[in-house]
Scaffold this motif. Structure first.
Motif, mmCIF file in Angstrom:
data_model
loop_
_atom_site.group_PDB
_atom_site.id
_atom_site.type_symbol
_atom_site.label_atom_id
_atom_site.label_comp_id
_atom_site.label_asym_id
_atom_site.label_seq_id
_atom_site.Cartn_x
_atom_site.Cartn_y
_atom_site.Cartn_z
ATOM 1 N N GLU A 81 50.222 35.547 48.449
ATOM 2 C CA GLU A 81 51.470 36.016 49.033
ATOM 3 C C GLU A 81 51.568 37.544 48.949
ATOM 4 O O GLU A 81 51.237 38.149 47.924
ATOM 5 N N ASP A 82 52.027 38.160 50.043
ATOM 6 C CA ASP A 82 52.321 39.588 50.021
ATOM 7 C C ASP A 82 53.587 39.795 49.191
ATOM 8 O O ASP A 82 54.647 39.234 49.493
ATOM 9 N N LEU A 83 53.480 40.606 48.145
ATOM 10 C CA LEU A 83 54.617 40.814 47.257
ATOM 11 C C LEU A 83 55.574 41.895 47.746
ATOM 12 O O LEU A 83 56.670 42.041 47.190
ATOM 13 N N ALA A 84 55.183 42.664 48.772
ATOM 14 C CA ALA A 84 56.043 43.746 49.241
ATOM 15 C C ALA A 84 57.429 43.241 49.685
ATOM 16 O O ALA A 84 58.452 43.834 49.303
ATOM 17 N N GLY A 111 48.404 46.655 54.593
ATOM 18 C CA GLY A 111 49.843 46.681 54.816
ATOM 19 C C GLY A 111 50.669 45.924 53.801
ATOM 20 O O GLY A 111 51.879 45.753 53.989
ATOM 21 N N GLY A 112 50.047 45.457 52.707
ATOM 22 C CA GLY A 112 50.785 44.653 51.729
ATOM 23 C C GLY A 112 50.511 45.084 50.305
ATOM 24 O O GLY A 112 49.735 46.009 50.034
ATOM 25 N N PHE A 113 51.151 44.394 49.381
ATOM 26 C CA PHE A 113 50.959 44.598 47.943
ATOM 27 C C PHE A 113 50.729 43.211 47.360
ATOM 28 O O PHE A 113 51.613 42.350 47.408
ATOM 29 N N TRP A 114 49.541 42.981 46.784
ATOM 30 C CA TRP A 114 49.063 41.618 46.599
ATOM 31 C C TRP A 114 49.024 41.128 45.156
ATOM 32 O O TRP A 114 48.622 39.988 44.917
ATOM 33 N N GLY A 115 49.456 41.913 44.211
ATOM 34 C CA GLY A 115 49.452 41.435 42.830
ATOM 35 C C GLY A 115 50.115 42.433 41.896
ATOM 36 O O GLY A 115 49.976 43.648 42.065
ATOM 37 N N MET A 116 50.836 41.912 40.905
ATOM 38 C CA MET A 116 51.435 42.771 39.882
ATOM 39 C C MET A 116 50.452 42.953 38.737
ATOM 40 O O MET A 116 49.916 41.971 38.214
ATOM 41 N N PRO A 117 50.195 44.200 38.320
ATOM 42 C CA PRO A 117 49.266 44.407 37.202
ATOM 43 C C PRO A 117 49.751 43.695 35.946
ATOM 44 O O PRO A 117 50.946 43.682 35.654
ATOM 45 N N SER A 280 34.765 56.166 33.586
ATOM 46 C CA SER A 280 35.179 54.817 33.233
ATOM 47 C C SER A 280 35.240 53.985 34.503
ATOM 48 O O SER A 280 34.990 54.493 35.605
ATOM 49 N N LEU A 281 35.550 52.733 34.349
ATOM 50 C CA LEU A 281 35.675 51.831 35.490
ATOM 51 C C LEU A 281 37.040 51.181 35.445
ATOM 52 O O LEU A 281 37.476 50.693 34.403
ATOM 53 N N ASN A 282 37.717 51.201 36.575
ATOM 54 C CA ASN A 282 39.051 50.652 36.678
ATOM 55 C C ASN A 282 38.997 49.303 37.399
ATOM 56 O O ASN A 282 38.901 49.244 38.627
ATOM 57 N N VAL A 283 38.988 48.253 36.633
ATOM 58 C CA VAL A 283 39.094 46.882 37.141
ATOM 59 C C VAL A 283 40.120 46.207 36.250
ATOM 60 O O VAL A 283 40.058 46.340 35.035
ATOM 61 N N PHE A 284 41.082 45.507 36.815
ATOM 62 C CA PHE A 284 42.118 44.923 35.971
ATOM 63 C C PHE A 284 42.584 43.595 36.548
ATOM 64 O O PHE A 284 42.222 43.217 37.672
ATOM 65 N N TRP A 285 43.366 42.889 35.748
ATOM 66 C CA TRP A 285 43.877 41.582 36.128
ATOM 67 C C TRP A 285 45.318 41.707 36.632
ATOM 68 O O TRP A 285 46.130 42.412 36.032
ATOM 69 N N VAL A 286 45.576 41.016 37.733
ATOM 70 C CA VAL A 286 46.932 40.981 38.278
ATOM 71 C C VAL A 286 47.427 39.538 38.290
ATOM 72 O O VAL A 286 46.642 38.584 38.234
ATOM 73 N N LEU A 287 48.743 39.404 38.379
ATOM 74 C CA LEU A 287 49.357 38.112 38.652
ATOM 75 C C LEU A 287 49.679 38.053 40.143
ATOM 76 O O LEU A 287 50.367 38.928 40.675
#
Length: 395
Positions: A81-84, A111-117, A280-287
């Motif tokens: 789901e697009d969270l925007a 065009g969307g925002f797909w996960g909360m960090p 460093s490397l920026n990879v993280f988990w979202v909900l």
């Protein structure tokens, strides 16, 4: 009235499972909603398979832990789901200012925002201060120094390995380590258009270093090919590894109450390679909210609750790493994890994997290459050429 049950797919890791359970209990207590949670914990490859086979689309899950590398694949398949629009209808207080920009960019595309960090922790050098001091070893700043230090620190008599790798082929740390080593030698594993670029001096140096280290049993344990990032990190937290390049969260986990290495840990930037620099490397988990969920409004309410400062603290208190700047700067957090306030600095030097829907397939190719590299003597250049041909065939 029937109690609504939210099913959440979680990357199997005790701190994640404990934090989500506590956060949902708080959500129910604060809101009074008649709801229950079912946490389904899966290892990395089974999690990806369960979500992308059907679980995000058929209503099996309402919320899912997604690695940022999986977001383009999920969005491209219409699986999340697009969270925007949800942010517009029910905004999150102090969003986006309470988060580092580096934690809000990888999920903002198409065009969307797909996960909360949810869980952060860029890669860094994690080491035992006491063991380095006892051996007279300086904190390594180059990969050559890192390998030499690992050999000095390796102590089979006490069951301590100099360092550890996470080469289990799950599309995770092996792939990331290869990319880091290419970047740190002045190369680029992806070109300016985001296409894989595994040919060249930096890539050869990266693969040569990793295969040499993996075969050096005077520096690493014999089972490095069987360890994923969690198993490697837990081995450090058990006091069985002197130093490692791994996710910041494992340093924090080693400071947990009852840990045999609590108070003995420090972190530093990753070493640099010849002709390159530390990064460093920026990879993280979202909900993310599953497209097939029948409980999207409730799922969004829970994501909003998890985004509050108090809930982000729970993520950290349970042994993962919160994502809000307030958590990183919290004096109580830094009293336990005395380097938490360095996270902003690590993010400042972080690179990221391009947003592509086929990253999982590309990482599988790199995993295959690494497996052959550490189990045979086939020439590095040949292995890189084969991997390049395979990833080009994916297009």
């Amino acid at each position: 009235m029937t109690t609504t049950r939210l099913r959440i797919a979680v990357r199997r890791f005790d701190p994640f499972e404990r934090a989500i359970a506590r956060q949902f209990a708080d959500f129910v207590a604060v809101t009074g909603v008649d709801a229950a949670v079912e946490v389904v914990a899966l290892d990395l490859n089974p999690l990806h398979a369960a979500l992308f086979a059907a679980g995000l689309a058929d209503g099996r899950f309402d919320i899912a832990f997604l690695n940022t590398d999986w977001l383009a694949e999920a969005q491209g398949g219409g699986l999340i789901e697009d969270l925007a629009p949800w942010l517009e209808r029910a905004p999150i207080a102090d969003f986006p200012d309470a988060w580092s920009p580096s934690l809000l960019g990888l999920q903002r595309f198409a065009g969307g925002f797909w996960g909360m960090p949810y869980h952060d922790g860029p890669e860094c050098l994690i080491y035992r201060r006491d063991l380095l001091a006892a051996a007279g070893v300086a904190v390594p700043t180059t990969w050559e120094e890192f390998h030499a230090a690992a050999r000095r620190l390796n102590d089979p008599a006490t069951g301590v390995s100099g360092t550890v790798l996470a080469l289990f082929p799950d599309g995770h740390n092996g792939f990331y380590d290869f990319c880091i080593h290419v970047w740190s030698r002045g190369g680029a594993p992806f070109d300016g258009e985001g296409r894989p670029s595994f040919i060249g001096e930096a890539a050869e140096g990266a693969l040569d270093f990793l295969r040499t280290l993996a075969k050096d049993q005077d520096a690493v344990p014999a089972d490095v090919t069987a360890l994923d990032s969690v198993a490697a990190g837990l081995r450090f937290c058990e006091g069985r590894v002197a130093m490692m390049a791994n996710w910041f969260g494992f340093a924090a986990l080693g400071e947990a109450e009852g840990s045999p290495i609590r108070g003995l840990i420090d972190v530093a930037p990753l070493p640099a390679g010849p002709g390159g620099e530390s990064l460093s490397l920026n990879v993280f988990w979202v909900l993310a909210i599953a497209a097939g969920s029948a409980n999207k409004a409730l799922a969004w309410d829970f994501l909003r609750h998890c985004a509050t400062a108090a809930m982000d603290r729970i993520t950290t208190d349970e042994g993962a790493i919160g994502v809000r700047r307030s958590t990183w700067a919290d004096p109580a957090v830094n009293a336990v994890i005395p380097y938490a306030n360095r996270l902003d600095g690590l993010h400042a030097r972080a690179r990221h994997i391009p947003v592509r829907p086929d990253i999982a397939a590309i990482s599988a190719v790199v995993d295959d290459m690494l497996t052959v590299a550490v189990t045979t003597d086939r020439p590095t250049r040949d292995l890189l050429a084969e991997a390049q041909a395979r990833v080009e065939a994916l297009a």
